[in-house]
Design a protein around this motif. Structure first.
Motif, mmCIF file in Angstrom:
data_model
loop_
_atom_site.group_PDB
_atom_site.id
_atom_site.type_symbol
_atom_site.label_atom_id
_atom_site.label_comp_id
_atom_site.label_asym_id
_atom_site.label_seq_id
_atom_site.Cartn_x
_atom_site.Cartn_y
_atom_site.Cartn_z
ATOM 1 N N UNK A 96 9.767 14.641 -9.004
ATOM 2 C CA UNK A 96 10.997 14.231 -8.329
ATOM 3 C C UNK A 96 11.691 15.162 -6.433
ATOM 4 N N UNK A 97 11.738 14.315 -5.786
ATOM 5 C CA UNK A 97 12.727 14.561 -4.318
ATOM 6 C C UNK A 97 13.490 14.051 -4.422
ATOM 7 N N UNK A 98 14.634 15.781 -3.944
ATOM 8 C CA UNK A 98 16.402 15.088 -3.315
ATOM 9 C C UNK A 98 16.536 15.220 -2.363
ATOM 10 N N UNK A 99 16.935 14.316 -1.505
ATOM 11 C CA UNK A 99 18.106 14.252 -0.109
ATOM 12 C C UNK A 99 19.563 14.431 -0.069
ATOM 13 N N UNK A 101 20.310 11.288 0.008
ATOM 14 C CA UNK A 101 20.616 9.697 -0.010
ATOM 15 C C UNK A 101 19.947 9.511 -1.967
ATOM 16 N N UNK A 102 20.257 10.669 -2.364
ATOM 17 C CA UNK A 102 19.393 10.907 -3.621
ATOM 18 C C UNK A 102 18.566 11.284 -3.734
ATOM 19 N N UNK A 126 20.469 4.716 -8.031
ATOM 20 C CA UNK A 126 20.300 5.455 -8.588
ATOM 21 C C UNK A 126 19.967 6.843 -8.253
ATOM 22 N N UNK A 127 19.644 7.632 -8.781
ATOM 23 C CA UNK A 127 18.979 8.644 -9.136
ATOM 24 C C UNK A 127 17.473 9.084 -10.102
ATOM 25 N N UNK A 128 16.456 8.879 -9.337
ATOM 26 C CA UNK A 128 15.283 9.050 -10.068
ATOM 27 C C UNK A 128 14.965 10.029 -10.638
ATOM 28 N N UNK A 129 14.351 10.620 -12.198
ATOM 29 C CA UNK A 129 14.204 12.196 -11.941
ATOM 30 C C UNK A 129 13.390 12.403 -13.363
ATOM 31 N N UNK A 130 12.152 12.879 -14.092
ATOM 32 C CA UNK A 130 11.387 13.605 -15.175
ATOM 33 C C UNK A 130 10.522 12.103 -15.206
ATOM 34 N N UNK A 137 0.567 3.246 -14.560
ATOM 35 C CA UNK A 137 2.229 3.021 -15.165
ATOM 36 C C UNK A 137 2.742 4.578 -15.151
ATOM 37 N N UNK A 138 4.234 4.624 -14.286
ATOM 38 C CA UNK A 138 5.161 5.196 -14.118
ATOM 39 C C UNK A 138 6.123 5.659 -14.906
ATOM 40 N N UNK A 139 6.163 6.592 -15.502
ATOM 41 C CA UNK A 139 8.074 6.556 -16.805
ATOM 42 C C UNK A 139 8.784 7.407 -16.135
ATOM 43 N N UNK A 140 9.940 7.402 -16.090
ATOM 44 C CA UNK A 140 11.083 8.398 -15.302
ATOM 45 C C UNK A 140 12.493 7.782 -16.469
ATOM 46 N N UNK A 141 12.903 9.011 -15.540
ATOM 47 C CA UNK A 141 14.685 8.274 -15.539
ATOM 48 C C UNK A 141 15.821 8.196 -14.715
ATOM 49 N N UNK A 142 15.830 7.325 -14.878
ATOM 50 C CA UNK A 142 17.817 6.943 -14.034
ATOM 51 C C UNK A 142 19.056 7.830 -14.488
ATOM 52 N N UNK A 143 19.907 7.831 -14.080
ATOM 53 C CA UNK A 143 20.778 8.660 -14.305
ATOM 54 C C UNK A 143 21.962 7.990 -13.689
#
Length: 431
Positions: A96-99, A101-102, A126-130, A137-143
Motif C-alpha cells: 500500500x502506498x499513500x499520498x 490523493x489517497x 476509494x482507498x486500497x489496502x491489504x 491475481x491480486x487480492x486487496x480491500x477497499x475502504x
C-alpha cells in the motif's frame, strides 16, 4: 537518542557469545514499532522504523541472506506488504502506498527493481489496502463506508475487480490477506454486534474465498468482548491454513486449520507475540515477539520487539528451541546513596507442544545495565556497568549508589539481535 544506537551495544557485541543451536528460533531483526511481516519462497519482508525521522523503510531479503532496504519511498506508516510470485514467476512485493490523493497498491519486482502502481487495481474513489498476489491475481480491500471490502483482480483481464463479500462489514488489519493459487484467506473482525464505542460482542474470523467462484466460508472464529482476542496474519500451503491467536485472557498460540475440515490445532507460543506472522518456506515461519508482556513496541517504551525466524513447524510435538530470554531484578529495598545489587539470568528454553522440555543457561554472554527515564516514550541511558553470565546463566551488576528511582533494565549481547529484560524493574527508593 535511541539506546539501540548507543556505544555500549557495540561494545557488548565484541564479547564472545555462544552460537544459537542449529534448530533454534533465531532473532533476526529488531522491530521498533509493531508492523506486518511477509514471506514467500524463502524471501522475507518487514518494515524498519527510524526513530530519528519517524519513518519506515521497506526491508526485503532473499533466501538465506540478510534483508536490505529497497528503492521505494519511505513511509509514515508500517508497510502493508505481501510477497508472492507474479505471472512471470518473479518474486514481487505488493504494498500500500499513500499520498495526498489517497492510498493505492504498488508492485515492486525484486528481480528488476521496477516499482509500479497497479492502475487497474487502484480506484480514484476509494482507498486500497491489504494486498496479496499470486501470478496475475491480486487480492486487496477497499475502504467503503467504514468497511474493508475484499476484492480480486486479474491483472491480465480487462474485467473490473470483483467484490468478494457483500453481506458483511468487516475490519481488516494491514497484511492480513493471503492468496495461493485460487484460494484466498483473509483475517478480519466483525463489529456488527458492537455499538459505536466498540462495546459489545466482536467476532474475529479467518474467511476463505476463491478467485474463480463466489461465496465464502469462515474456517475459524472466536468471539470477544472488552478485551481483544484476535487472529493475526494468515499463511497457507496445500494442506493447512496458518495464523496466530493473540489476546488478553488466553495464551498466545500458533494455529493451523486443515483444509480437509478437521479440528484446528493450537500450540502455545510461550512468548507474548504481536499479530505479525508469515511462512517463508513449508517448514519455517516468521513471527514478532515482545521482550516482555509490557513492552509492546508501540512507541510508549524504547524496548524493541524481535522478529524471529523459526526453522520448524511447532505442531505434532516437534521440539523447538526458543530465542534467548533475559531477566533482571534487584535485591532488597533500594536506599538512596547505598549500593543496589541487580541480578538476573539469560536462558534458552526447549519446548514441545504445550510443554517446556528444558531450560538451558547461556554462559559467557556480556550484559549491560541501563537506566529507564522519561515517559511516552521511555528512554534508556547506559550506566556503563557490565557483567558476564556465569555457568548457570546468571549475572550480577552492582550500582554504586541508588538515586531517585530503581528503574533499570538489562541487555544481553546475544548473536545478531540483543536480548532485553523488557522494561525492567519498578519500585521506589527509601531514604
Amino acid at each position: 537518542m535511541s539506546v539501540r544506537r548507543l556505544p555500549f551495544l557495540a561494545a557488548l557485541a565484541l564479547a564472545l557469545v555462544p552460537a544459537a543451536p542449529a534448530a533454534a528460533d533465531q532473532a533476526v531483526a529488531e522491530i521498533g514499532r509493531e508492523s506486518p511481516v511477509a514471506a514467500y519462497g524463502g524471501w522475507e519482508a518487514w518494515s524498519r522504523f527510524d526513530e530519528a525521522t519517524g519513518r519506515y523503510t521497506l526491508m526485503i531479503g532473499p533466501p538465506a541472506q540478510a534483508a536490505q532496504p529497497v528503492a521505494v519511498p519511505t513511509s509514515t506508516r508500517p508497510f502493508d506488504v505481501a510477497l508472492g510470485p507474479d505471472a512471470d514467476h518473479n518474486v514481487v512485493a505488493v504494498y500500500r502506498s499513500c499520498a495526498a490523493g489517497g492510498c493505492d497498491i504498488r508492485r515492486y519486482n525484486t528481480a528488476s527493481g521496477h516499482d509500479i502502481k497497479l492502475s487497474t487495481v487502484s480506484s480514484p474513489s476509494y482507498d486500497e489496502a491489504t494486498p496479496a498476489i499470486w501470478g496475475s491475481s491480486v487480492v486487496f480491500t477497499r475502504r467503503v463506508r467504514g468497511c474493508d471490502v475484499p476484492y480480486i483482480k486479474n491483472l491480465r483481464s480487462s474485467a473490473p475487480s470483483r467484490r468478494l463479500l457483500k453481506s458483511k462489514c468487516l475490519q481488516t488489519d494491514p497484511g492480513h490477506a493471503s492468496i495461493r493459487g485460487s484460494r484466498i484467506l483473509i483475517s478480519s473482525v466483525d463489529l456488527s454486534g458492537a455499538d459505536s464505542n466498540g462495546a459489545g460482542l466482536k467476532v474475529a474470523e479467518v474467511r476463505r474465498y476463491s478467485t474463480s467462484a463466489g461465496g465464502s466460508n469462515v474456517i475459524v472464529k472466536q468471539g470477544f468482548g472488552e478485551e481483544s482476542n484476535l487472529f493475526g496474519q494468515v499463511a497457507q500451503d496445500d494442506r493447512f491454513a496458518y495464523t496466530v491467536r493473540v489476546g488478553i485472557h488466553q495464551a498466545n498460540t500458533f494455529v493451523r486449520i486443515p483444509w480437509s475440515g478437521g479440528k484446528p490445532e493450537e500450540v502455545r507460543t510461550f512468548r507474548t507475540i504481536t499479530d505479525a506472522f508469515a511462512k517463508p518456506t513449508a517448514n519455517s515461519s516468521l513471527y514478532v515477539e515482545q521482550q516482555s508482556r509490557d513492552a509492546e513496541c508501540d512507541g510508549f517504551t524504547d524496548v524493541p520487539c524481535r522478529l524471529v525466524r523459526s526453522p520448524s513447524i511447532p505442531f505434532g510435538g516437534v521440539q523447538r528451541t526458543l530465542a534467548p530470554q533475559l531477566t533482571v531484578g534487584y535485591e532488597g529495598q533500594p536506599r538512596r546513596g547505598l549500593p543496589l545489587h541487580f541480578t538476573g539470568t539469560l536462558t534458552q528454553q526447549v519446548v514441545a507442544g504445550n510443554s517446556v522440555v528444558s531450560t538451558t543457561p547461556l554462559v559467557g554472554v556480556a550484559v549491560g545495565l541501563l537506566h529507564r527515564t522519561g515517559t511516552n516514550p521511555e528512554r534508556f541511558d547506559d550506566t556503563g556497568l557490565k557483567a558476564v553470565t556465569g555457568a548457570d546463566g546468571s549475572y550480577r551488576i552492582v550500582l554504586p549508589a541508588a538515586a531517585a528511582d530503581p528503574w533499570f533494565t538489562a541487555v544481553a549481547a546475544t548473536p545478531d539481535v540483543p536480548t532485553w529484560a523488557g522494561r525492567g524493574t519498578v519500585g521506589s527508593v527509601a531514604p
